[in-house]
Motif scaffolding. Structure first.
Motif, PDB file in Angstrom:
ATOM      1  N   GLU A 159      -0.488  13.981  16.071  1.00  0.00           N
ATOM      2  CA  GLU A 159       0.403  13.275  15.145  1.00  0.00           C
ATOM      3  C   GLU A 159      -0.025  11.819  14.984  1.00  0.00           C
ATOM      4  O   GLU A 159      -0.073  11.288  13.881  1.00  0.00           O
ATOM      5  N   LYS A 207      -3.195  11.591  12.828  1.00  0.00           N
ATOM      6  CA  LYS A 207      -2.954  11.701  11.389  1.00  0.00           C
ATOM      7  C   LYS A 207      -2.412  10.400  10.815  1.00  0.00           C
ATOM      8  O   LYS A 207      -2.805   9.978   9.728  1.00  0.00           O
ATOM      9  N   ARG A 208      -1.508   9.769  11.549  1.00  0.00           N
ATOM     10  CA  ARG A 208      -0.923   8.531  11.037  1.00  0.00           C
ATOM     11  C   ARG A 208      -1.956   7.405  10.989  1.00  0.00           C
ATOM     12  O   ARG A 208      -1.928   6.571  10.090  1.00  0.00           O
ATOM     13  N   GLY A 234      -3.916   7.880   7.916  1.00  0.00           N
ATOM     14  CA  GLY A 234      -3.147   7.447   6.750  1.00  0.00           C
ATOM     15  C   GLY A 234      -3.113   5.940   6.603  1.00  0.00           C
ATOM     16  O   GLY A 234      -3.176   5.410   5.488  1.00  0.00           O
ATOM     17  N   VAL A 235      -3.030   5.219   7.724  1.00  0.00           N
ATOM     18  CA  VAL A 235      -3.053   3.755   7.667  1.00  0.00           C
ATOM     19  C   VAL A 235      -4.390   3.258   7.134  1.00  0.00           C
ATOM     20  O   VAL A 235      -4.454   2.313   6.340  1.00  0.00           O
ATOM     21  N   CYS A 270      -4.354   3.444   3.459  1.00  0.00           N
ATOM     22  CA  CYS A 270      -3.592   2.348   2.844  1.00  0.00           C
ATOM     23  C   CYS A 270      -4.430   1.071   2.767  1.00  0.00           C
ATOM     24  O   CYS A 270      -4.351   0.317   1.793  1.00  0.00           O
ATOM     25  N   SER A 281      -4.967   8.843   2.741  1.00  0.00           N
ATOM     26  CA  SER A 281      -3.507   8.722   2.795  1.00  0.00           C
ATOM     27  C   SER A 281      -2.796  10.063   2.690  1.00  0.00           C
ATOM     28  O   SER A 281      -1.594  10.141   2.921  1.00  0.00           O
ATOM     29  N   SER A 334      -2.879  12.255   4.732  1.00  0.00           N
ATOM     30  CA  SER A 334      -2.385  12.579   6.072  1.00  0.00           C
ATOM     31  C   SER A 334      -0.919  12.220   6.220  1.00  0.00           C
ATOM     32  O   SER A 334      -0.188  12.876   6.961  1.00  0.00           O
ATOM     33  N   PHE A 335      -0.453  11.194   5.520  1.00  0.00           N
ATOM     34  CA  PHE A 335       0.963  10.845   5.565  1.00  0.00           C
ATOM     35  C   PHE A 335       1.812  11.940   4.939  1.00  0.00           C
ATOM     36  O   PHE A 335       2.879  12.287   5.443  1.00  0.00           O
ATOM     37  N   CYS A 336       1.367  12.483   3.817  1.00  0.00           N
ATOM     38  CA  CYS A 336       2.124  13.553   3.151  1.00  0.00           C
ATOM     39  C   CYS A 336       2.214  14.781   4.038  1.00  0.00           C
ATOM     40  O   CYS A 336       3.233  15.464   4.078  1.00  0.00           O
ATOM     41  N   GLY A 365       2.273  14.785   7.245  1.00  0.00           N
ATOM     42  CA  GLY A 365       3.150  14.541   8.366  1.00  0.00           C
ATOM     43  C   GLY A 365       4.601  14.787   8.051  1.00  0.00           C
ATOM     44  O   GLY A 365       5.419  14.985   8.939  1.00  0.00           O
ATOM     45  N   GLN A 366       4.996  14.826   6.760  1.00  0.00           N
ATOM     46  CA  GLN A 366       6.377  15.074   6.384  1.00  0.00           C
ATOM     47  C   GLN A 366       6.702  16.549   6.304  1.00  0.00           C
ATOM     48  O   GLN A 366       7.854  16.922   6.171  1.00  0.00           O
TER      49      GLN A 366
END
Length: 260
Positions: free
Chosen positions: A113, A116-117, A120-121, A124, A183, A185-187, A189-190
């Motif tokens: 987890e 992945k974040r 995503g950072v 960004c 990014s 990876s953020f999607c 994670g939801q």
């Protein structure tokens, strides 16, 4: 889960965007002398960039001179310098963070987890760098076009679009595309899903190994019977001891969950 190939593609697009932005920042080919009017094109010309102005002599010599005073520069040129430098810094940070968060690296493997974040950072950072590159390039392009079609401006002061402006636009688009890919990876994670430690089917969360290995065997007193948490009913026998009846515990027409 976002594929490793998509993350690699985003990483290399961001790298190409960084290299293109670096070349655009350093080289002086943002504005070229426009040879317009009735005069024959001469062999000399002038090119301008963010840091220097260069002149090509008729003899073929190429001479450059840096802008010595920052305060003497126009406000748009100072802002373009700052934005391009910040864009390079953000792209460099994005590359470093992406190395930690991509699936093909061994960093942060203990927590999927967090990995992945981190990816995503990094995306960004690439997005911000791409937009910061796009702003000064678009700003300068608009200024050059307006001056070129200004009838009140002498032909000797008009400039054409330089090669660095085209390269800057391409670099900004590459950085934005790479940032979008990382990014994603953020999607992901939801989304609920089949990872370890997640809730499955709306039930209770269990660790990756499945159901707990041990259970408490707390006894419940119901009427004249003892019921433990394993679904076994302890009933009194004729010799004064307690016997075990397997199955659903039943007492006086009721079970633990309601009516029979």
């Amino acid at each position: 889960m976002v594929s490793a190939a998509l993350e690699l593609a985003g990483f290399f697009l961001g790298l190409l965007g960084l290299l293109g932005s670096l070349v655009s920042t350093v080289l002086p080919y943002w504005e070229n002398t426009a040879h317009v009017g009735s005069n024959i094109v001469t062999a000399s010309g002038t090119v301008k960039g963010l840091w220097m102005e260069c002149v090509t002599q008729s003899t073929g010599a190429f001479q450059c001179e840096t802008f010595n005073s920052i305060l003497a520069l126009s406000s748009d040129l100072q802002a373009s310098r700052a934005l391009m430098v910040v864009s390079l810094v953000l792209s460099t940070l994005g590359l470093a963070i992406a190395v930690l968060g991509m699936q093909c690296t061994v960093c942060l493997e203990e927590s999927a987890e967090v990995k992945k974040r981190v990816a995503g950072v990094a995306g960004c950072f690439f997005l911000a760098a791409g937009f910061m590159t796009l702003v000064p390039v678009s700003w300068t392009t608009n200024k050059v076009i307006q001056n070129f079609y200004n009838p009140n401006l002498p032909a000797t002061l008009k400039f054409d679009l330089g090669d660095c402006l085209y390269l800057g636009i391409i670099s900004a688009l590459l950085s934005i595309m790479g940032g979008v890919m990382l990014s994603a990876s953020f999607c992901e994670g939801q989304e609920g899903g089949g990872g370890p430690g997640r809730w499955h089917g709306g039930g209770y969360p269990y660790p990756a190994g499945g159901l707990p290995a041990t259970r408490n065997t707390t006894n419940l007193q119901m009427g004249g019977m003892n019921v433990n948490s394993r679904g076994q009913t302890l009933v009194p026998t004729g010799n004064g001891s307690l016997g075990t009846v397997h199955g659903k515990p039943v007492a006086a027409g009721y079970d633990v969950t309601g009516y029979v």
